[in-house]
Scaffold this active site. Sequence first.
Site, PDB file in Angstrom:
ATOM      1  N   ASP A 169      34.780  10.693  28.963  1.00 52.87           N
ATOM      2  CA  ASP A 169      33.335  10.901  28.929  1.00 52.87           C
ATOM      3  C   ASP A 169      33.175  12.374  29.271  1.00 52.87           C
ATOM      4  O   ASP A 169      33.398  12.776  30.423  1.00 52.87           O
ATOM      5  CB  ASP A 169      32.631  10.033  29.971  1.00 52.87           C
ATOM      6  CG  ASP A 169      31.120  10.213  29.909  1.00 52.87           C
ATOM      7  OD1 ASP A 169      30.658  11.361  29.817  1.00 52.87           O
ATOM      8  OD2 ASP A 169      30.402   9.204  29.944  1.00 52.87           O
ATOM      9  N   HIS A 170      32.817  13.186  28.283  1.00 51.13           N
ATOM     10  CA  HIS A 170      32.927  14.636  28.523  1.00 51.13           C
ATOM     11  C   HIS A 170      31.960  15.133  29.595  1.00 51.13           C
ATOM     12  O   HIS A 170      32.151  16.205  30.151  1.00 51.13           O
ATOM     13  CB  HIS A 170      32.815  15.436  27.217  1.00 51.13           C
ATOM     14  CG  HIS A 170      31.421  15.619  26.701  1.00 51.13           C
ATOM     15  ND1 HIS A 170      30.764  14.673  25.969  1.00 51.13           N
ATOM     16  CD2 HIS A 170      30.548  16.653  26.811  1.00 51.13           C
ATOM     17  CE1 HIS A 170      29.562  15.113  25.647  1.00 51.13           C
ATOM     18  NE2 HIS A 170      29.402  16.315  26.148  1.00 51.13           N
ATOM     19  N   HIS A 209      27.234   8.863  29.325  1.00 56.50           N
ATOM     20  CA  HIS A 209      26.975  10.093  30.085  1.00 56.50           C
ATOM     21  C   HIS A 209      25.946   9.886  31.209  1.00 56.50           C
ATOM     22  O   HIS A 209      26.183  10.247  32.361  1.00 56.50           O
ATOM     23  CB  HIS A 209      26.457  11.194  29.152  1.00 56.50           C
ATOM     24  CG  HIS A 209      27.308  11.415  27.932  1.00 56.50           C
ATOM     25  ND1 HIS A 209      28.680  11.304  27.951  1.00 56.50           N
ATOM     26  CD2 HIS A 209      26.981  11.756  26.664  1.00 56.50           C
ATOM     27  CE1 HIS A 209      29.149  11.570  26.733  1.00 56.50           C
ATOM     28  NE2 HIS A 209      28.144  11.834  25.938  1.00 56.50           N
TER      29      HIS A 209
HETATM   30  C1  BG6 Z   1      27.700  13.351  22.629  1.00 58.42           C
HETATM   31  C2  BG6 Z   1      26.686  12.650  21.769  1.00 58.42           C
HETATM   32  O1  BG6 Z   1      28.502  12.434  23.316  1.00 58.42           O
HETATM   33  O2  BG6 Z   1      27.026  14.182  23.562  1.00 58.42           O
HETATM   34  C3  BG6 Z   1      25.773  13.630  21.065  1.00 58.42           C
HETATM   35  O3  BG6 Z   1      27.362  11.844  20.809  1.00 58.42           O
HETATM   36  C4  BG6 Z   1      25.147  14.579  22.074  1.00 58.42           C
HETATM   37  O4  BG6 Z   1      24.766  12.960  20.337  1.00 58.42           O
HETATM   38  C5  BG6 Z   1      26.222  15.195  22.983  1.00 58.42           C
HETATM   39  O5  BG6 Z   1      24.472  15.594  21.361  1.00 58.42           O
HETATM   40  C6  BG6 Z   1      25.579  15.991  24.108  1.00 58.42           C
HETATM   41  O6  BG6 Z   1      26.581  16.665  24.810  1.00 58.42           O
HETATM   42  P1  BG6 Z   1      26.234  17.987  25.611  1.00 58.42           P
HETATM   43  O7  BG6 Z   1      27.502  18.319  26.323  1.00 58.42           O
HETATM   44  O8  BG6 Z   1      25.829  19.003  24.589  1.00 58.42           O
HETATM   45  O9  BG6 Z   1      25.103  17.634  26.516  1.00 58.42           O
END
Ligand code: BG6
Length: 486
Positions: A183-184, A246
Amino acid sequence: MPSAPAAAPHVFVVFGATGDLMQRKLLPALYALHTEGRLPPGTAIVGVARHAMDDATFRSSCVRSLTADPSTKEYDARAFAESVLSYFPLTGAAGQDYPALGQRVAGLEQQRGLPGNRIFYLALPLEAFPPTLQGLGEAGLAKAPGWVRVVIEKPFGRDFASAEALNALAHRYFDESQIYRIDHYLGKETVQNLLVFRLANAFLESDWNRDRIEHVEVTVAESLGVEGRAGYYETSGALRDMIQNHVTQVLALVAMEPPARRNESDIRDEKVKVLRSARRIQPEDVVRGQYTPGTVAGAAVPGYREEPGVPADSTTETYIALRLFLDNWRWQGVPFFVRTGKRLPEKSSRVVVTFRAPPVSFFQSERDYDLNPDRVTILLQPEEGFEIAFEVKVPGRELRVQTHRMKFHYSDVFGPLPDGYETLVEDVMLGDPSLFVRADEVEESWRLYTPILENPPPIVFYAAGTAGPAEADRLAESGGHRWSTD
Ligand code: BG6
């Protein structure tokens, strides 16, 4: 200061190597580790995909992706590609592909004198996880002379039952300690800082409960639309795409109890307990929205139903707001409002903790209505840091009170922060699963949201570039609360 631990040399295999995630996120992260000298010497990266392509073509496409960042010099990117990258095409015959991949990996290990450690990174769509896990497992690639780790991207399932089935399949071949569900958001410094902020500052921790806190908000707003990903997004929507993973991870870090020890199992145990304590979500606690045409940052943008690949009668939500309650001792009765959406005025992710008003109000604010409650705002992105809003007296004979903010922004002190992927990829190499999602955690999260997925409330609309549907404001206002506006 002790030096940072070093990862052991290995072969890093990426499935989905020609896809967007590899080219936009993973490759730059691997390249950054290489240029910073943190990619273990001898490590080889093998891109795997269905396209028929040779090593040279794959390397050139990777160089193009890397040099899309103007700070990357073509000469350096090419040197990296030549020394580290190669390509393995899948033919579609699993019975042959995976044993052949195993031979390629073993050949590289022999050539480079590597000890037989392997990472398999599944940068793939959900439907490709089961056959890939099975292919690896059946070919005996879950075991190696050294360690084997498998990284699984999101979405990990579509609901509780599919997540449970995917876990069962993964566990047929891999031990839980080998599985890294990514989960980044957990790689973002500011998300990691949530625990330090809470647990290293005792004055806060003693107020972090139902006695002092009135409500908590988690907002993850994006100005982007679906960006050519309609095929995926139509089957997902904001709840699956952002909330289940997230936003829930952020919520769990805000609400969890201090762990007994600072190790991965104790921290993840506490996060799971938060999810278990969540009350079943009722339909009146949910607002699902979809954007119509509008203006974002001065440019006219189409509505979601006009995006290429989206059916004209789509009821997929591009916005969702929820009210959650945690039935545990710390948070009983405190509403947690969470929301996320696309095509909102700007990108902004934050946690806002609103404290209760003083029990007796001696003062009124300057404009003659009740004082603003004290607030702690944890800024996740694009600004990173925290702010504390509190009341001060305006100098002068007349007693007037104003709200002011104390601010800490990371960039003022530490400069730019690394990308979340870099942190997470290095953690896989080091074998540290703390920032990854455990099997029970992912299942508990899906268990919480599956009733809404099965019985979604009707969609409401908001114009692109506005703050979301009015129904979401009413959700907060019905309990006398307000979303933050800054
Ligand atoms: C991804 C989603 O996991 O996270 C995208 O699939 C979203 O839809 C993105 O835009 C948002 O990531 P960050 O790091 O730009 O907030």
